[in-house]
Design a protein around this motif. Structure first.
Motif, PDB file in Angstrom:
ATOM      1  N   GLY A   1       0.906  -1.145   0.165  1.00  0.00           N
ATOM      2  CA  GLY A   1      -0.160   0.037  -0.099  1.00  0.00           C
ATOM      3  C   GLY A   1       0.873   1.311  -0.082  1.00  0.00           C
ATOM      4  O   GLY A   1       2.152   1.204   0.151  1.00  0.00           O
ATOM      5  N   SER A   2       0.242   2.342  -0.250  1.00  0.00           N
ATOM      6  CA  SER A   2       1.041   3.538  -0.373  1.00  0.00           C
ATOM      7  C   SER A   2       1.635   4.087   0.865  1.00  0.00           C
ATOM      8  O   SER A   2       2.539   4.613   0.962  1.00  0.00           O
ATOM      9  CB  SER A   2      -0.143   4.770  -0.935  1.00  0.00           C
ATOM     10  OG  SER A   2      -0.398   4.484  -2.019  1.00  0.00           O
ATOM     11  N   HIS A   3       1.201   3.800   2.128  1.00  0.00           N
ATOM     12  CA  HIS A   3       1.753   3.930   3.343  1.00  0.00           C
ATOM     13  C   HIS A   3       2.845   3.422   3.477  1.00  0.00           C
ATOM     14  O   HIS A   3       3.816   4.159   3.897  1.00  0.00           O
ATOM     15  CB  HIS A   3       0.801   3.741   4.630  1.00  0.00           C
ATOM     16  CG  HIS A   3       1.133   4.523   5.798  1.00  0.00           C
ATOM     17  ND1 HIS A   3       0.670   5.598   6.302  1.00  0.00           N
ATOM     18  CD2 HIS A   3       1.653   3.912   6.941  1.00  0.00           C
ATOM     19  CE1 HIS A   3       1.269   6.004   7.301  1.00  0.00           C
ATOM     20  NE2 HIS A   3       2.031   4.931   7.881  1.00  0.00           N
TER      21      HIS A   3
ATOM     22  N   GLN B   1      -1.420  -4.478   0.571  1.00  0.00           N
ATOM     23  CA  GLN B   1      -2.461  -3.506   0.373  1.00  0.00           C
ATOM     24  C   GLN B   1      -2.535  -2.792  -0.678  1.00  0.00           C
ATOM     25  O   GLN B   1      -3.252  -1.854  -0.735  1.00  0.00           O
ATOM     26  CB  GLN B   1      -2.301  -2.778   1.914  1.00  0.00           C
ATOM     27  CG  GLN B   1      -2.326  -3.504   3.050  1.00  0.00           C
ATOM     28  CD  GLN B   1      -3.807  -3.727   3.108  1.00  0.00           C
ATOM     29  OE1 GLN B   1      -4.771  -2.943   3.123  1.00  0.00           O
ATOM     30  NE2 GLN B   1      -3.965  -5.082   3.481  1.00  0.00           N
TER      31      GLN B   1
ATOM     32  N   SER C   1      -5.331   0.078  -1.275  1.00  0.00           N
ATOM     33  CA  SER C   1      -5.162   1.462  -1.002  1.00  0.00           C
ATOM     34  C   SER C   1      -5.775   2.300  -2.301  1.00  0.00           C
ATOM     35  O   SER C   1      -5.407   3.551  -2.319  1.00  0.00           O
ATOM     36  CB  SER C   1      -3.593   1.606  -0.677  1.00  0.00           C
ATOM     37  OG  SER C   1      -2.869   1.422  -2.004  1.00  0.00           O
TER      38      SER C   1
ATOM     39  N   VAL D   1     -10.900   5.248  -0.583  1.00  0.00           N
ATOM     40  CA  VAL D   1      -9.791   5.553   0.421  1.00  0.00           C
ATOM     41  C   VAL D   1      -9.034   6.677  -0.313  1.00  0.00           C
ATOM     42  O   VAL D   1      -8.406   7.426   0.390  1.00  0.00           O
ATOM     43  CB  VAL D   1      -8.935   4.253   0.391  1.00  0.00           C
ATOM     44  CG1 VAL D   1      -7.598   4.563   1.045  1.00  0.00           C
ATOM     45  CG2 VAL D   1      -9.513   3.184   1.149  1.00  0.00           C
ATOM     46  N   ARG D   2      -9.078   6.932  -1.361  1.00  0.00           N
ATOM     47  CA  ARG D   2      -8.160   8.183  -2.101  1.00  0.00           C
ATOM     48  C   ARG D   2      -8.926   9.184  -1.839  1.00  0.00           C
ATOM     49  O   ARG D   2      -8.226  10.386  -1.907  1.00  0.00           O
ATOM     50  CB  ARG D   2      -7.821   7.665  -3.617  1.00  0.00           C
ATOM     51  CG  ARG D   2      -6.958   6.364  -3.745  1.00  0.00           C
ATOM     52  CD  ARG D   2      -5.576   6.593  -3.996  1.00  0.00           C
ATOM     53  NE  ARG D   2      -4.858   7.599  -2.856  1.00  0.00           N
ATOM     54  CZ  ARG D   2      -4.245   7.060  -1.600  1.00  0.00           C
ATOM     55  NH1 ARG D   2      -4.419   5.610  -1.632  1.00  0.00           N
ATOM     56  NH2 ARG D   2      -3.839   7.923  -0.919  1.00  0.00           N
TER      57      ARG D   2
ATOM     58  N   TRP E   1      -8.317  10.577   1.402  1.00  0.00           N
ATOM     59  CA  TRP E   1      -7.091  10.975   1.763  1.00  0.00           C
ATOM     60  C   TRP E   1      -6.711  12.466   1.039  1.00  0.00           C
ATOM     61  O   TRP E   1      -6.203  13.257   1.593  1.00  0.00           O
ATOM     62  CB  TRP E   1      -5.981  10.074   1.021  1.00  0.00           C
ATOM     63  CG  TRP E   1      -4.370  10.448   1.268  1.00  0.00           C
ATOM     64  CD1 TRP E   1      -3.800   9.967   2.450  1.00  0.00           C
ATOM     65  CD2 TRP E   1      -3.825  11.465   0.623  1.00  0.00           C
ATOM     66  NE1 TRP E   1      -2.520  10.544   2.462  1.00  0.00           N
ATOM     67  CE2 TRP E   1      -2.489  11.444   1.349  1.00  0.00           C
ATOM     68  CE3 TRP E   1      -3.872  12.212  -0.455  1.00  0.00           C
ATOM     69  CZ2 TRP E   1      -1.253  12.236   0.973  1.00  0.00           C
ATOM     70  CZ3 TRP E   1      -2.855  13.050  -0.631  1.00  0.00           C
ATOM     71  CH2 TRP E   1      -1.380  13.101  -0.398  1.00  0.00           C
TER      72      TRP E   1
END
Length: 363
Positions: A152-154, A241, A245, A250-251, A254
């Motif tokens: 995922g991006s995190h 993820q 993500s 979700v996006r 964010w």
């Protein structure tokens, strides 16, 4: 009257056909009514949106300038300029076309992050033709950030920061380019690490999954597992993820919590003509086209546009062709499944020259 054949007046025949159609429609409606409804939506997980022309939501429209910049005579390509960038009714005319200054190409460190599963397909990517490699021959100092294709991006934001940590000692400013989900990974890194944002002169999204993708929303749990066992690369499991993500809710959440971006930003959108879409992307392209025909086989055009960024153009390329050169000879039926011919290098070269010239103007 022929034996065994009924004869009806035209009025009766018309009534009979109309009645049959009515009952067929009634049955179809009944079947649809009996099919299951979508699950209820927990609105606390969603961000309310509005659909509006890009310039009304703070986007700076430089499409005409960028087209003129790309289409100058010394950038002629075999496909011809009109085929590379698509034109829309509101593009207008060029007003401020910068000049190329090749001497400034090495003044910036250009770091590029790719998208979902890129490392799972590494053996069929023509790495010398990747923009991150090919641009070096033109005087740009580029490097590929090896984010995890299934994370995922995190998690990938940490990888971005750590991979650029040594480069932060370099006095040159950074230009960060994110392709597909790589754009999200870079955005999260910029928001989480102020020291990285302080050194970044510009962020560029190329077919970035800024608003996520409905394709990811509907992907099964087996999709990432299939990518993990791809015979065309060696990708780790990561945190698993990547697709989660990319879910639009979700996006969108964010973006609501973290915009505006602290650095100047630019967007290249992919919106190919149907003939330019790889056959391997036909299924998601058709699915997305039910909602809107302007998609690249993975993303809607509006989900690629970063709010308050400078819009450079709409590339006539599918989601793969704009950034990833594929060695189609290495894939069974590769020539049949992919439409990968596109002036990637010309587009990316023009994009970087344009951004560098624009940054110079702001100094």
């Amino acid at each position: 009257m022929p034996i065994g054949r009924a004869s009806f007046p035209d009025s009766q025949l018309t009534f009979s056909v109309g009645r049959v159609r009515f009952f067929v429609g009634l049955v179809a409606a009944a079947v649809a009514a009996c099919s299951s409804m979508p699950p209820p939506v927990d609105t606390s997980n969603y961000t309310p949106l509005v659909l509006a022309p890009a310039t009304m939501v703070g986007v700076i429209d430089r499409r005409a300038d960028f087209r003129a910049f790309y289409c100058t005579e010394d950038r002629a390509n075999e496909q011809g300029c009109p085929d590379v960038l698509r034109k829309f009714r509101d593009e207008g005319h060029a007003a401020r076309v910068p000049l190329v200054d090749e001497s400034r190409r090495g003044s910036y460190l250009v770091a590029i992050a790719l998208g979902v599963g890129w490392d799972c397909a590494q053996s069929i990517i023509d790495e010398p033709e990747l923009p991150s490699a090919a641009l070096q021959d033109l005087g740009f100092d580029t490097r590929l950030i090896e984010v995890e294709g299934l994370s995922g991006s995190h998690r990938n934001a940490d990888i971005v920061f750590l991979s650029l940590l040594d480069d932060l000692a370099d006095s040159r400013p950074l230009i960060l380019i994110g392709y597909s989900k790589g754009a999200n990974d870079l955005l999260v890194a910029l928001s989480r690490f102020p020291q990285l944002a302080a050194r970044t002169a510009a962020f560029v999204s190329v077919a970035g999954a800024i608003g996520g993708s409905p394709v990811a929303e509907n992907a099964s749990a087996y999709t990432e597992k299939l990518l993990h066992f791809s015979p065309f690369g060696d990708c780790g499991v990561g945190d698993g993820q990547a697709l989660a993500s990319l879910r639009p809710r979700v996006r969108h959440a964010w973006l609501k919590d973290h915009l505006p971006l602290a650095v100047p930003s630019y967007s290249i959108i992919t919106a190919p003509e149907p003939a330019r879409v790889s056959r391997a992307l036909h299924s998601p392209y058709k699915l997305l086209s039910i909602v809107h025909p302007l998609n690249d086989g993975a993303l809607f055009h509006w989900d690629q546009l970063l709010p308050r960024s400078t819009l450079l153009g709409y590339a006539n390329a599918d989601h793969w062709a704009v950034s990833v050169p594929l060695r189609v000879s290495e894939v069974p039926f590769g020539q049949y499944l992919t439409e990968n011919e596109y002036d990637r290098l010309g587009l990316w070269r023009s994009m970087l020259d344009f951004v560098i010239a624009d940054l110079g103007r702001e100094l």
